[in-house]
Design an enzyme around this catalytic site. Structure first.
Site, PDB file in Angstrom:
ATOM      1  N   GLU A  45      32.736  12.125  99.154  1.00  0.00           N
ATOM      2  CA  GLU A  45      32.346  12.091  97.984  1.00  0.00           C
ATOM      3  C   GLU A  45      31.023  12.734  97.599  1.00  0.00           C
ATOM      4  O   GLU A  45      30.853  12.925  99.079  1.00  0.00           O
ATOM      5  CB  GLU A  45      32.715  11.163  97.155  1.00  0.00           C
ATOM      6  CG  GLU A  45      34.337  10.540  96.782  1.00  0.00           C
ATOM      7  CD  GLU A  45      34.624  10.115  95.633  1.00  0.00           C
ATOM      8  OE1 GLU A  45      33.986   9.359  94.931  1.00  0.00           O
ATOM      9  OE2 GLU A  45      36.168   9.149  95.586  1.00  0.00           O
ATOM     10  N   CYS A  54      38.631  14.719 101.063  1.00  0.00           N
ATOM     11  CA  CYS A  54      40.053  14.118 101.440  1.00  0.00           C
ATOM     12  C   CYS A  54      39.756  13.493 103.217  1.00  0.00           C
ATOM     13  O   CYS A  54      39.508  14.124 103.868  1.00  0.00           O
ATOM     14  CB  CYS A  54      41.449  14.305 101.133  1.00  0.00           C
ATOM     15  SG  CYS A  54      41.354  14.634  99.266  1.00  0.00           S
ATOM     16  N   GLU A  56      42.342  12.528 104.727  1.00  0.00           N
ATOM     17  CA  GLU A  56      43.090  13.421 105.847  1.00  0.00           C
ATOM     18  C   GLU A  56      42.443  15.137 106.807  1.00  0.00           C
ATOM     19  O   GLU A  56      42.560  15.530 107.341  1.00  0.00           O
ATOM     20  CB  GLU A  56      44.686  13.528 104.956  1.00  0.00           C
ATOM     21  CG  GLU A  56      44.706  13.263 104.894  1.00  0.00           C
ATOM     22  CD  GLU A  56      45.087  12.364 103.072  1.00  0.00           C
ATOM     23  OE1 GLU A  56      43.830  12.400 102.709  1.00  0.00           O
ATOM     24  OE2 GLU A  56      46.238  12.200 102.670  1.00  0.00           O
ATOM     25  N   CYS A  91      45.479  18.485 101.158  1.00  0.00           N
ATOM     26  CA  CYS A  91      45.545  17.645 102.982  1.00  0.00           C
ATOM     27  C   CYS A  91      46.760  18.227 103.013  1.00  0.00           C
ATOM     28  O   CYS A  91      46.541  18.562 104.398  1.00  0.00           O
ATOM     29  CB  CYS A  91      45.520  16.141 102.226  1.00  0.00           C
ATOM     30  SG  CYS A  91      43.650  15.985 102.675  1.00  0.00           S
TER      31      CYS A  91
HETATM   32  N1  THU Z   1      41.298  11.878  98.139  1.00  0.00           N
HETATM   33  C1  THU Z   1      41.763  11.279  99.666  1.00  0.00           C
HETATM   34  O1  THU Z   1      41.347  10.926 100.617  1.00  0.00           O
HETATM   35  N2  THU Z   1      43.124  11.382 100.611  1.00  0.00           N
HETATM   36  C2  THU Z   1      44.338  11.784  99.342  1.00  0.00           C
HETATM   37  O2  THU Z   1      45.247  12.701  99.992  1.00  0.00           O
HETATM   38  C3  THU Z   1      44.161  11.775  97.927  1.00  0.00           C
HETATM   39  C4  THU Z   1      42.986  11.777  97.763  1.00  0.00           C
HETATM   40  C5  THU Z   1      40.717  10.949  98.010  1.00  0.00           C
HETATM   41  C6  THU Z   1      39.166  12.431  97.297  1.00  0.00           C
HETATM   42  C7  THU Z   1      38.568  11.599  96.346  1.00  0.00           C
HETATM   43  O3  THU Z   1      37.954  10.853  96.614  1.00  0.00           O
HETATM   44  C8  THU Z   1      39.779  10.090  96.032  1.00  0.00           C
HETATM   45  O4  THU Z   1      40.216   9.823  96.640  1.00  0.00           O
HETATM   46  C9  THU Z   1      40.595   9.767  94.700  1.00  0.00           C
HETATM   47  O5  THU Z   1      40.873  11.295  94.375  1.00  0.00           O
END
Ligand code: THU
Length: 135
Positions: A45, A54, A56, A91
């Site tokens: 983040e 994300c 993935e 993703c």
């Molecule tokens: N997030 C992912 O890493 N992958 C996903 O497919 C859905 C969301 C993360 C983004 C963010 O840092 C946190 O989850 C909350 O949305």
């Protein structure tokens, strides 16, 4: 072929290095390849919230930076929620790029605390736009 349990364990391990101080939602992803290789990623983040990466997407970027251009057979995704974590829309598209390059339809293992939902990427992203459409 990579064992489901091994891939899920790799995704869970990756989530332990999540940088998610804003959401508190640690995600792990593990990509399993035809040569037996596993490449992991976790969400990263940013103080500018919308710039979050994300898990993935980080995993795909890592794999492609290693030179991988296909062979993607399976993906495990884990999160802290009560429900199996299904990859976000962006993703799905990012995973599709690597999948289509190698002409595979990887199984996506959406991992929850009590169950694993297994779906082919083509079910999560039907009628996908990808590199094949650019030729
Ligand atoms: N997030 C992912 O890493 N992958 C996903 O497919 C859905 C969301 C993360 C983004 C963010 O840092 C946190 O989850 C909350 O949305």
């Amino acid at each position: 072929m990579i064992d489901d349990d091994e891939l899920i364990a790799a995704a869970r391990a990756a989530a332990r290095t999540s940088y998610s101080p804003y959401s508190g939602f640690a995600v792990g992803a593990a990509l399993g390849f035809a040569d037996g290789g596993i490449v992991t990623g976790t969400n990263i983040e940013n103080a500018s919230y919308g710039l979050a990466l994300c898990a993935e997407t980080v995993a795909v970027a890592r794999a492609m930076a290693e030179g991988r251009r296909g062979g993607l057979l399976a993906v495990a995704v884990t999160g802290p929620g009560e429900a199996p974590l299904t990859p976000c829309g962006r993703c799905r598209q990012v995973l599709n790029e690597l999948a289509q390059l190698g002409e595979t339809d990887p199984q996506i293992l959406c991992v929850g605390p009590d169950e694993v939902v297994r779906l082919p990427l083509s079910a999560l992203l039907p009628h996908a736009f990808g590199p094949a459409a650019m030729t």
